[in-house]
Design an enzyme around this catalytic site. Structure first.
Site, PDB file in Angstrom:
ATOM      1  N   SER A 127       0.806  -1.221   0.000  1.00  9.13           N
ATOM      2  CA  SER A 127       0.000   0.000   0.000  1.00  9.13           C
ATOM      3  C   SER A 127       0.840   1.273   0.000  1.00  9.13           C
ATOM      4  CB  SER A 127      -0.865  -0.018   1.268  1.00  9.13           C
ATOM      5  OG  SER A 127      -1.399   1.254   1.516  1.00  9.13           O
ATOM      6  N   GLU A 129       0.165   3.662   1.715  1.00 12.63           N
ATOM      7  CA  GLU A 129       0.220   4.089   3.124  1.00 12.63           C
ATOM      8  C   GLU A 129       1.624   3.834   3.694  1.00 12.63           C
ATOM      9  OE1 GLU A 129      -2.120   5.701   4.857  1.00 12.63           O
ATOM     10  OE2 GLU A 129      -1.369   5.478   6.891  1.00 12.63           O
ATOM     11  N   TYR A 150      -1.310   0.221  10.536  1.00  9.56           N
ATOM     12  CA  TYR A 150      -1.611  -0.404   9.234  1.00  9.56           C
ATOM     13  C   TYR A 150      -0.386  -0.310   8.313  1.00  9.56           C
ATOM     14  CZ  TYR A 150      -3.623  -0.872   4.525  1.00  9.56           C
ATOM     15  OH  TYR A 150      -3.868  -1.240   3.218  1.00  9.56           O
TER      16      TYR A 150
END
Ligand code: NAP
Ligand code: G4F
Length: 326
Positions: A127, A129, A150
């Protein structure tokens, strides 16, 4: 004979589109679903057809999927299962690590120990992120600076995937996907939260929409385009790591304005900033540079930001209108 794929997270936004794509290519598709107290197969119900080659098995990343790997002996494993909500990862950081990090280790170890390293290709849903506070634009060579449980768990899995590739010769690839949305997006991610609430406001079912940080910037594409990309990633002759993004960034505020403008409703009357939707740490700006996948694999996103907004609103208008009939 057609290829056999195993998808974890098949009931999610991406898993459902990926299953449809692979079925359309003649694959036999096996999906892992977890036990829930209420049906969680809404997104894949239409591919449950006696004629279709989609098969469902119970499983959970906290448990491992070795039995399934052994009995199915898949040509390709797409690991899409995750606790995928960044804000919630601050509330359940240990569970998030258990599924998004250790869970991935369970699958990779399963493939290795069962002697499938030469047969089974592995895709990891990494990701953007993971870039965290690294300033944009971000590409495969940018520094990873995650600031959420996460993002940290996903970074572990990213590196583990690379390490099984180099250490054991597994065809193990990472797609570093930037935000992608759709008509099937979960209702607590910001885009869908906005389109659904705005449609409910338009049709008189709701009055206010409470949101957190409107200044964050995201590179938003459509999930269908991104599932085409991850399929291409596993068909390439060598395993690698790939950024998948549109190369365009917008603030949450811009997304919000586009939706309210399209529906012709005044934003100021209905939108409230609510601190409780803000995060302990924010990723301020994501903008992906996907030159590598565009030049090497020939992938290109097809759905523009404007089209994405329209598709999501039109779909939510229909869904909310049905709610009115109840
Ligand atoms: P999603 O809609 O939230 O789907 C997540 C899937 O994982 C669901 O099928 C969910 O099952 C399943 N799952 C959750 N915990 C599990 C567990 N313990 N064991 C087995 N399955 C479990 O997410 P998505 O948007 O499709 O994203 C797919 C993957 O890509 C995720 O790994 C996500 O982190 C990653 N990713 C997404 C984006 C994005 O913008 N969408 C960007 C980059 C990376 P239930 O249906 O039962 O909840
Ligand atoms: O829609 P979001 O929750 O997505 P976020 O945090 O960027 O994560 C998504 O994209 C990642 C890829 O970069 C994936 F890996 C991950 O699985 C997920 O799919 O939030 C987007 C932005 C954030 O800056 C957030 O602070 O919207 C801001 N926001 C403002 N108000 C809100 C809200 N987000 C949510 N969910 N809810 C709000 O009320």
């Amino acid at each position: 004979m057609g290829k056999v794929a195993l998808i974890t997270g098949i009931t999610g936004q991406d898993g459902s589109y990926l299953s449809e794509l692979l079925l359309s290519k003649g694959y036999e598709v096996h999906g892992v679903i977890r036990r829930s107290s209420w049906p969680n197969t809404g997104r894949i119900d239409k591919t449950f057809d006696p004629e279709s080659k989609q098969y469902i098995h119970y499983g959970d990343l906290s448990d491992g999927i070795d039995d399934l790997l052994y009995s199915i002996q898949p040509d390709e494993v797409y690991n899409l299962a995750a606790m995928s909500h960044v804000k919630i990862s601050f509330d359940v950081p240990i569970y998030t690590s258990e599924i998004n990090a250790v869970g991935v280790c369970r699958i990779l170890e399963g493939i290795r120990k069962l002697g499938l390293a030469k047969k089974t290709k592995f895709y990891q849903a990494s990701s953007s992120e993971m870039f965290g506070i690294t300033p944009p634009p971000q590409n495969e060579n940018s520094v990873f600076n995650p600031v959420s449980p996460y993002g940290c768990a996903k970074l572990y899995s990213y590196h583990l995937t690379r390490s099984y590739r180099s250490g054991y010769g597994l065809f193990a690839a990472n797609g570093i996907l930037f935000n992608h949305e759709s008509e099937r997006r979960g209702v607590n991610f910001v885009t869908r939260k906005i389109t659904r609430a705005a449609c409910r406001i338009k049709l008189g079912l709701q009055d206010t929409l409470r949101l957190g940080n409107l200044d964050a910037k995201r590179d938003w594409g459509h999930s269908k385009d991104y599932m085409r990309a991850i399929y291409m990633i596993l068909q390439h002759e060598t395993p690698d790591d790939w950024v998948v993004s549109t190369g365009e960034t917008h603030t949450v505020r811009e997304f919000l304005e586009s939706v309210f403008e399209y529906l012709e409703i005044p934003m100021e009357k209905h939108v409230i900033i609510d601190e409780s939707f803000k995060r302990p740490n924010e990723v301020p700006a994501l903008l992906g540079d996907s030159t590598k996948i565009q030049t090497v694999l020939g992938w290109k996103p097809e759905v523009s930001f404007k089209q994405l907004v329209k598709l999501m609103i039109d779909s939510d208008l229909k869904e909310v209108a049905l709610e009115l009939l109840k």
